[in-house]
Structures are given as structure tokens and as C-alpha cells.
Design an enzyme around this catalytic site. Structure first.
Site, PDB file in Angstrom:
ATOM      1  N   HIS A  40      22.151  -9.382   6.152  1.00  0.00           N
ATOM      2  CA  HIS A  40      20.885  -9.691   6.828  1.00  0.00           C
ATOM      3  C   HIS A  40      21.095  -9.608   8.340  1.00  0.00           C
ATOM      4  O   HIS A  40      22.092 -10.122   8.856  1.00  0.00           O
ATOM      5  CB  HIS A  40      20.426 -11.095   6.427  1.00  0.00           C
ATOM      6  N   ARG A  50      13.095  -5.942  -1.205  1.00  0.00           N
ATOM      7  CA  ARG A  50      12.250  -6.704  -2.137  1.00  0.00           C
ATOM      8  C   ARG A  50      13.047  -7.863  -2.711  1.00  0.00           C
ATOM      9  O   ARG A  50      14.270  -7.873  -2.641  1.00  0.00           O
ATOM     10  CB  ARG A  50      11.745  -5.797  -3.256  1.00  0.00           C
TER      11      ARG A  50
END
Ligand code: GAR
Length: 364
Positions: free
Chosen positions: A280, A262
Site C-alpha cells: 500500500h 478491489r
């Protein structure tokens, strides 16, 4: 209670006395400013904030959290100074006309009694993230709500932090995750193996039954589930504030997003600017967002990888700290490729964290 008293004389004002002051000002067409807080260890940020708040009216009352309510808000080690001392120090400031101590968790009843003209609050809040009950009370007494910017880099928590971990001490990590937690496990194992000079001071998840939280509990680390709110994709304002409070309470140096799915917003993103890292699963700036691995396959890329980067308000766009590459092999599915990427993440993320101080990245 007024200025010029000796220590022995010092007693904070009562709400009724402050109301009298408010009514006198009102009759003269003047305004009373109200602000509240703990003001435990006064620093320049407090002084500047209070001066700015006072400038919004003609007199100012500070509603000071009692010792019990500071303990409830900040943890068992606080306050450092008792409520009478805190009130006395505050009252010595030019910006402060009167101090009243309150023991409730919320300032609602004080607001209702005092009926201030202006309510000032430090900028780790937005009007929306103010407590709903306090906001309703302010609206019902017609108070103007003003959010003032915080003075960057100044906070009581930061001062305490410096005293506890001077440069060279262990890095205090708060790790956030939503998934199975393999990156989190890699961090914990690197610490246990002496490869990462850090400690996990908080493990926070938006998923109650996540593998991530199970790892934290198993390792005996402080684990917190934060209810993300009703929107399945977003992190609600209350959750943003709750996470911030956990980070502050844990005296966090660096916030690590290890599969946290989120978007963090204020107050965390501003307050911890330069001290939030994300891992990531793509070679950024390629393939931002939540489907990076599938996107690399769909794009027909020859290689994929992972990026450790600083987190800013713009998604997956902060400064890149380190990247690792893996080949994409024929027949790869997203799961197979993601597992290969994670193997690299598990080395890269602890390495970047361990080099944090060497890189000269900010630690409070
Ligand atoms: C990791 O691969 C991480 O790069 C990714 O989630 C995975 C979490 O795995 N993060 C993102 O996609 C963020 N946009 P884990 O729970 O096993 O650590």
C-alpha cells in the site's frame, strides 16, 4: 448400497434408490441430509464436517463428484483416488449412510430426483455464492440450506501442498493486480535474479487489458482474467469464488496483492488468513484507501512511503510487516510522488516475501 459390503460387492447407490430412502424417511417424519463434494483424500476436516452435516437429519447421502467432474473442477492432476475408491472410503464413515456418484458439473438433477430435506455445504460458500441453478433446485424441492464452517487448516489441497513443497521448497505465490504491474514485474525479476526463492503459480487480474496480465503472459506465467461482475467498484460473489478456485488449483502458499484495487472477501480472506499480503502506498495507519498518495500531499505531510502488511477483512488494517519511507519534495505531483514510492515498493515487497519462512509466517 449399504455398509458391510466387501470391496468386490461395492457399488454406489443410484439416485432412484436414494429417493426411495428419502421417501421412507419422509413417511416416518424423518429427514434426509444431502451434501456433495470430491472427497479425494479424506482428512479430519472432512470427517468432522460430515459428522456435523449428518447431525442435521436422520440419514445422509453424499453425492460424490465423478472422476471426470473432479478433473474439470480441480485440474488434470486430480482426483488422486478413483470414484469407486472414494465412494467406498466415504461409505465406511459413521456419518455417511449412502453414496451416489454424479458426473454433471452441478448436482441440480440429483437434487431434483432425491428431494432432500436438508442440503449441507462446507463454509467456503455462502447461501448467495451457491451456484444459482443448484440453489433454485433446492428452493423448488423445499430443502433447508445449511452452510457449515470449514475446519481451519485441513484440506486435501493443503495435504498435497505439503507433499509437494516441504519446508525449504519454493514459495508458491499467487499475485493479484489491476494496474500496470510494476510491483509484479519486480517480483518476477527478483525470482529470475535468484533474490526471491519463489515461483509465481498464478497471476490474476480483474482488468482484462491490464499491463499486469501482459507481464504475466510475456513471462509465460499462468495468467487469469476474472470478470469482477457488474459493480465497477466491488468484486462480485462469483468472482470471489472464482479467484478462490484459481488459488486452490494453483496450490498457493501466499497471495500477494500488488496493486489489486478491489476488496477480497470470503472465501479467500478466511481460508488464506495470515497468508495474504498487500503493498500500500502510504505509511499505514496513515492514509488508508484508494487515494493514499494524493491524501499524503493534501495533508501536507513531510514524508510518504509504502507498507507491506497482512490482509484482513478490515481494509488496510492488518499487521504491518515492513515499511519504507520517501521524502515529499516541493512541487511533487501525485504521479511523481507515487513513482518515488514505487521504487521503494519494488525492493520491499520481494524482500518481505523472501523472508516469509524466516519470519515464521504460516505456510500450509
Ligand atoms: C502500488 O503503488 C500499490 O502500492 C498500490 O497500487 C500500485 C500498483 O502499482 N496499491 C494500492 O493502492 C492498494 N490500496 P503497479 O501496478 O505498478 O504495481
Amino acid at each position: 448400497m449399504s455398509k458391510g459390503m466387501t470391496e468386490a460387492d461395492f457399488t454406489p447407490a443410484t439416485a432412484a434408490e436414494v429417493r426411495q430412502l428419502r421417501d421412507q424417511l419422509d413417511a416416518q417424519g424423518k429427514k434426509l441430509v444431502f451434501t456433495n463434494g470430491c472427497f479425494d483424500l479424506l482428512h479430519a476436516g472432512h470427517v468432522r464436517y460430515l459428522a456435523d452435516a449428518r447431525a442435521l437429519g436422520d440419514a445422509m447421502v453424499v453425492a460424490l463428484n465423478s472422476d471426470a467432474s473432479v478433473r474439470a473442477l480441480k485440474g488434470p492432476d486430480r482426483p488422486l483416488n478413483n470414484e469407486n475408491d472414494r465412494a467406498e472410503v466415504l461409505c465406511a464413515l459413521r456419518a455417511v449412510d449412502v453414496v451416489v456418484v454424479f458426473g454433471d458439473e452441478r448436482a441440480t438433477s440429483l437434487i431434483e430426483i432425491i428431494r432432500p430435506h436438508v442440503y449441507a455445504k462446507g463454509g467456503d460458500y455462502t447461501v448467495e455464492s451457491l451456484n444459482a441453478e443448484e440453489r433454485a433446485a433446492l428452493q423448488s424441492v423445499g430443502a433447508e440450506i445449511r452452510i457449515l464452517p470449514l475446519v481451519p487448516g485441513r484440506s486435501t489441497t493443503a495435504t498435497i501442498q505439503k507433499m509437494h513443497s516441504p519446508q525449504g521448497g519454493k514459495l508458491r505465490l499467487a499475485v493479484l493486480g489491476s494496474g500496470v504491474g510494476s510491483n509484479f514485474r519486480a517480483i518476477v525479476e527478483a525470482i529470475q535474479a535468484g533474490k526471491l526463492d519463489a515461483e509465481v503459480v498464478a497471476a490474476i487480474s480483474d482488468q482484462k487489458d491490464s499491463g499486469f496480465l501482459a507481464i504475466a503472459k510475456q513471462a509465460g506465467l499462468p495468467a487469469h482474467f476474472v470478470d469482477p461482475g457488474s459493480n465497477p467498484k466491488k468484486l462480485g460473489e462469483a468472482a470471489q469464488k472464482e479467484i478462490f478456485d484459481h488459488l486452490e488449483r494453483a496450490r498457493t502458499d501466499v497471495v500477494v496483492l500488488a496493486g489489486f484495487m478491489r476488496i477480497l472477501k470470503e472465501p479467500v480472506i478466511g481460508h488464506y488468513s495470515g497468508r495474504i499480503v498487500n503493498v500500500h502506498p502510504s505509511l499505514l495507519p496513515k492514509h488508508k484507501g484508494a487515494h493514499a498518495v494524493q491524501d499524503a500531499l493534501d495533508a501536507g505531510d513531510a514524508e510518504a512511503g509504502c507498507t507491506v502488511h497482512l490482509v484482513t477483512a478490515e481494509i488496510d488494517a492488518g499487521a504491518i510487516l515492513e515499511q519504507g519511507r520517501v521524502p515529499i519534495l516541493s512541487g511533487d505531483t501525485a504521479t511523481v510522488l507515487h513513482d518515488r514510492i514505487k521504487q521503494v515498493e519494488h525492493v520491499l515487497l520481494p524482500k518481505v516475501l523472501n523472508e516469509w519462512r524466516e519470519r515464521g509466517l504460516p505456510v500450509r
